[in-house]
Design an enzyme around this catalytic site. Structure first.
Site, mmCIF file in Angstrom:
data_model
loop_
_atom_site.group_PDB
_atom_site.id
_atom_site.type_symbol
_atom_site.label_atom_id
_atom_site.label_comp_id
_atom_site.label_asym_id
_atom_site.label_seq_id
_atom_site.Cartn_x
_atom_site.Cartn_y
_atom_site.Cartn_z
ATOM 1 C CE1 TYR A 208 -3.807 2.404 0.920
ATOM 2 C CE2 TYR A 208 -2.043 3.523 2.094
ATOM 3 C CZ TYR A 208 -3.308 3.534 1.555
ATOM 4 O OH TYR A 208 -4.076 4.667 1.643
ATOM 5 C CD GLU B 250 -5.949 4.647 -1.229
ATOM 6 O OE1 GLU B 250 -6.054 4.570 -0.002
ATOM 7 O OE2 GLU B 250 -6.935 4.563 -1.992
#
Ligand code: GDP
Ligand code: MN
Length: 407
Positions: free
Chosen positions: A119, A207
Site C-alpha cells: 500500500y 493512493e
C-alpha cells in the site's frame, strides 16, 4: 475532484511511476482491438477494469448479475465478452452504496503477475501540516482495516514541503517495504515520482493500492502501480486545465454540479433541514447547532463571503430540489456582505420559488436593521431568529414539531 484510475495512471507515469501498459475503451469493439494489440505484443494475460471513482471494484457485482469489476482474461474474445458485460451496466461495490455506478469506460491492460501487494499513499498530515507518505506491506486490502488490526505495519514518512521528498527518504521507505537488490533503485524512483505527482498536480490524495511486486514477461521482478486513485484540490484546478478536462460529471451529484456553476460550496446530506450560510466555518457551526437541537441538516451550503442576489437565488433553487427538505434555515453574518442585500435576495428567491416550507432567517452584522425591515415588509411568511440558537430551535420545531437540546 476525483479522477478515474486510467487518468491517475496517466499522471503518475508522467512523473516516472511504472504502470502496466493499458488503454481505456468505451465499446467492446475497441476493447477487442486493444486486446489483440497487447496479445500480439506478447502479453500472456489481460485485465479488464471497470472505471468508476468508487473503489472496491474487484469485489463488486453488476446489477445484471455479472461478478467483479476487475477481471482477468486470456483471449481477445474473452475481453470482448467481459467488456460487453460491464459497459453500460451498473456496478455496486462497498463504496458506491446500493444504487451503484454506471460504467461507461473500461481499462484494458496487460495483467500483472503479482507476487506481493503493498500500500502506498501520499496525503497531507493535518497535525503537522506537512505532506506525508504512508506505506504498508499489507497491500490490496482496506488501509483502515490495517490501521485497526495491525497499526505497526503502517510506516509514515513526513516530507518537508520546502525541499520536497529527499532521495534518502525514498530509500528509507523502499527499505521499510523490504524492496532490495535490483528492485531498490526502481522503487526509489517510483516513490519519488508518487510524491512529485501529489505535489505538482496539487493532489489531496495519491493512493496506489496495490503497489505490486510483479514478475514481468522475461521472469524479472519489477514494482509497479496496479491500481491508482488521485483526488485533486478543487481550488487549484484553475492552474491545471489538463486535469480539469479529466472531470467526469457522471460521477458527481447533479445538485453539486449545479452549485459549482454558481461558485457555491454545496454538499448534499441525508437530513431534512436545509441550510444556507455564508462562510464555511459558520456553515459547519450551523449544522452542529441544528443537530444539537435534535434536527438533521439536509446539506452543507456556503454561499461565500460576498454572495450576490443571483447566487442566493440559485442557492435556494438547489436546496429546494432536494426532495427530503422540509424546512430552511438561513444564517448570515454580514461581514463583507451587507444584510440588506442578502435580505433582498432572500425575499426575491422566496417569491420566485413560491416557497411553501418553513423558513427561518437569522441575520447579523452590517446593515442588519435594514435587512430585517426588508424581510418584515416583504409580507412573506419568514420566521425571524434573533440568535443562532433561537433560529435553530425555531426551524427544528417547525420541521419536527419539537426541539430538544441533546447535549
Ligand atoms: P479495486 O478493487 O477497485 O481496488 O481494484 P484493484 O485494481 O485494486 O483490483 C483489486 C484486486 O484485483 C487487486 O488487489 C489485485 O489483487 C487484483 N488485480 C488487479 N489487477 C490485477 C492484475 O493485473 N493481475 C492480477 N493477477 N490481479 C489483479
Ligand atoms: Mn485497489
Amino acid at each position: 475532484m476525483n479522477i478515474h484510475e486510467y487518468q491517475a495512471k496517466q499522471l503518475l507515469s508522467q512523473y516516472g511511476v511504472a504502470v502496466p501498459p493499458g488503454e481505456v475503451c468505451s465499446t467492446p469493439e475497441e476493447a477487442i482491438w486493444v486486446a489483440h494489440k497487447f496479445l500480439i505484443g506478447g502479453a500472456k494475460e489481460l485485465v479488464i477494469k471497470a472505471q468508476t471513482h468508487a473503489g472496491g471494484r474487484g469485489k463488486g457485482t453488476f446489477k445484471n448479475g455479472f461478478k467483479g469489476g476487475v477481471r482477468l482474461c486470456q483471449t481477445a474474445e474473452q475481453v470482448y465478452e467481459v467488456a460487453k458485460a460491464m459497459l453500460g451496466q451498473v456496478l455496486v461495490t462497498q463504496q458506491t452504496g446500493p444504487q451503484g455506478r454506471l460504467v461507461s469506460k473500461v481499462l484494458v491492460a496487460v495483467s500483472s503477475d503479482i507476487k506481493k501487494e503493498f500500500y502506498l499513499a501520499v496525503l497531507l498530515d493535518r497535525s503537522t501540516s506537512w505532506p506525508l507518505m504512508m506505506v504498508s506491506t499489507e497491500g490490496g486490502v482496506d488501509i483502515e482495516e490495517v490501521a485497526a488490526r495491525s497499526p505497526e505495519k503502517i510506516v509514515r514518512e513526513l516530507i518537508d514541503p520546502a525541499v520536497g521528498m529527499m532521495p534518502y527518504q525514498a530509500r528509507k521507505v523502499a527499505a521499510a517495504l523490504g524492496l532490495k537488490g535490483d528492485l531498490f533503485n526502481p522503487a526509489v524512483k517510483l516513490l519519488l515520482g508518487a510524491y512529485k505527482t501529489w505535489w505538482e498536480c496539487d493532489a489531496t490524495l495519491v493512493e496506489i493500492n496495490p503497489l505490486a511486486l510483479v514478475i514481468d514477461n522475461d521472469g524479472k521482478e519489477i514494482v509497479r502501480a496496479v491500481d491508482a486513485k488521485i483526488s485533486i484540490d478543487d481550488n487549484s484546478l484553475y492552474r491545471h486545465p489538463e486535469i480539469q478536462a479529466m472531470r467526469d460529471l457522471a460521477e458527481e451529484q447533479a445538485l453539486e454540479i449545479e452549485a459549482s456553476k454558481y461558485n457555491l460550496n454545496y454538499i448534499k446530506l441525508d437530513g431534512n433541514i436545509a441550510c444556507l450560510v455564508n462562510g464555511a466555518g459558520l456553515a459547519m457551526a450551523t449544522m452542529d447547532i441544528i443537530k444539537s437541537f435534535g434536527g438533521e441538516p439536509a446539506n452543507f451550503l456556503d454561499v461565500g463571503g460576498g454572495a450576490s442576489q443571483e447566487q442566493v437565488s440559485a442557492a435556494f433553487k438547489i436546496i429546494l430540489s432536494d426532495p427530503n427538505v422540509r424546512g430552511i434555515l438561513v444564517n448570515i453574518f454580514g461581514g463583507i456582505m451587507q444584510c440588506d442585500v442578502i435580505a433582498a435576495g432572500i425575499a426575491a428567491a422566496v417569491k420566485e420559488t413560491e416557497l411553501d416550507l418553513p423558513l427561518v432567517v437569522r441575520l447579523e452584522g452590517n446593515n442588519v436593521e435594514v435587512g430585517r425591515r426588508i424581510l418584515k415588509e416583504s409580507g412573506l411568511p419568514i420566521i425571524s431568529g434573533d440568535t443562532m440558537s433561537d433560529a435553530a430551535q425555531k426551524i427544528v420545531k417547525a420541521v419536527t414539531g419539537t426541539s430538544e437540546k441533546s447535549a
